[in-house]
Scaffold this motif. Structure first.
Motif, PDB file in Angstrom:
ATOM      1  N   LYS A  11       0.858  -1.184   0.000  1.00  0.00           N
ATOM      2  CA  LYS A  11       0.000   0.000   0.000  1.00  0.00           C
ATOM      3  C   LYS A  11       0.895   1.235   0.000  1.00  0.00           C
ATOM      4  N   GLN A  12       0.604   2.146  -0.891  1.00  0.00           N
ATOM      5  CA  GLN A  12       1.426   3.349  -0.974  1.00  0.00           C
ATOM      6  C   GLN A  12       1.231   4.189   0.278  1.00  0.00           C
ATOM      7  N   GLN A  13       2.325   4.778   0.727  1.00  0.00           N
ATOM      8  CA  GLN A  13       2.270   5.646   1.900  1.00  0.00           C
ATOM      9  C   GLN A  13       2.718   7.030   1.495  1.00  0.00           C
ATOM     10  N   GLY A  14       2.176   8.005   2.174  1.00  0.00           N
ATOM     11  CA  GLY A  14       2.540   9.383   1.882  1.00  0.00           C
ATOM     12  C   GLY A  14       1.412  10.293   2.292  1.00  0.00           C
ATOM     13  N   ILE A  15       1.526  11.515   1.850  1.00  0.00           N
ATOM     14  CA  ILE A  15       0.524  12.509   2.214  1.00  0.00           C
ATOM     15  C   ILE A  15      -0.310  12.830   0.980  1.00  0.00           C
ATOM     16  N   THR A  16      -1.581  12.983   1.173  1.00  0.00           N
ATOM     17  CA  THR A  16      -2.462  13.319   0.061  1.00  0.00           C
ATOM     18  C   THR A  16      -2.429  14.817  -0.187  1.00  0.00           C
ATOM     19  N   LEU A  17      -2.992  15.234  -1.278  1.00  0.00           N
ATOM     20  CA  LEU A  17      -3.025  16.654  -1.611  1.00  0.00           C
ATOM     21  C   LEU A  17      -3.816  17.431  -0.562  1.00  0.00           C
ATOM     22  N   ILE A  18      -4.913  16.878  -0.111  1.00  0.00           N
ATOM     23  CA  ILE A  18      -5.710  17.551   0.926  1.00  0.00           C
ATOM     24  C   ILE A  18      -4.926  17.623   2.225  1.00  0.00           C
ATOM     25  N   GLY A  19      -4.217  16.557   2.570  1.00  0.00           N
ATOM     26  CA  GLY A  19      -3.385  16.566   3.768  1.00  0.00           C
ATOM     27  C   GLY A  19      -2.275  17.600   3.671  1.00  0.00           C
ATOM     28  N   LEU A  20      -1.684  17.733   2.492  1.00  0.00           N
ATOM     29  CA  LEU A  20      -0.635  18.734   2.287  1.00  0.00           C
ATOM     30  C   LEU A  20      -1.184  20.151   2.453  1.00  0.00           C
TER      31      LEU A  20
END
Length: 134
Positions: A11-20
């Motif tokens: 599963k990809q991990q990271g921050i979404t655009l909304i989270g950013l």
């Protein structure tokens, strides 16, 4: 076709655009508050240094004059020599006290009220009965 092996995808991990966008908004608000609060804290430190440098006078008026000279050098205007509460201590010297508040407007009706006070007393207790001015 031959046997195609499918690898299991992590599963990809990271921050979404909304989270950013939310993180940038929070950081921006904190930076705005810091830019307005930090100068008042620097001013408080300048006042404390000026008070400590001018406490060695022999009369309350001499202390006030010395504080006002330090005030000109320190570039602050929240407290003047007349605003200091000067109290004679048991050692024969004087203890100096001050307190003031700064209202920092933020956005619209929102503001922050910073209340500052300081003393040169050894025990840190602020006494409000001033010495007689000579």
């Amino acid at each position: 076709m031959s046997n195609i092996q499918y690898s299991t995808f992590k599963k990809q991990q990271g921050i979404t655009l909304i989270g950013l966008i939310m993180a940038i908004a929070v950081i921006s608000v904190l930076a705005m508050i810091a830019m307005k609060v930090v100068p008042t804290m620097i001013e408080y430190n300048s006042i404390s240094k000026a008070m400590n440098n001018s406490k060695n006078g022999t009369t309350p008026r001499e202390i006030q004059i010395a504080f006002d000279k330090q005030r000109e050098v320190g570039y602050f205007d929240a407290v003047t020599g007349k605003d200091l509460v000067i109290v004679k201590n048991n050692d024969g010297g004087f203890d100096l006290n001050f307190s003031y508040s700064k209202k920092i407007p933020l956005v619209g009706p929102a503001s922050i009220l910073m209340e500052y006070s300081g003393t040169t007393a050894k025990n840190g207790v602020v006494v409000t009965k001033p010495a007689k001015a000579d």
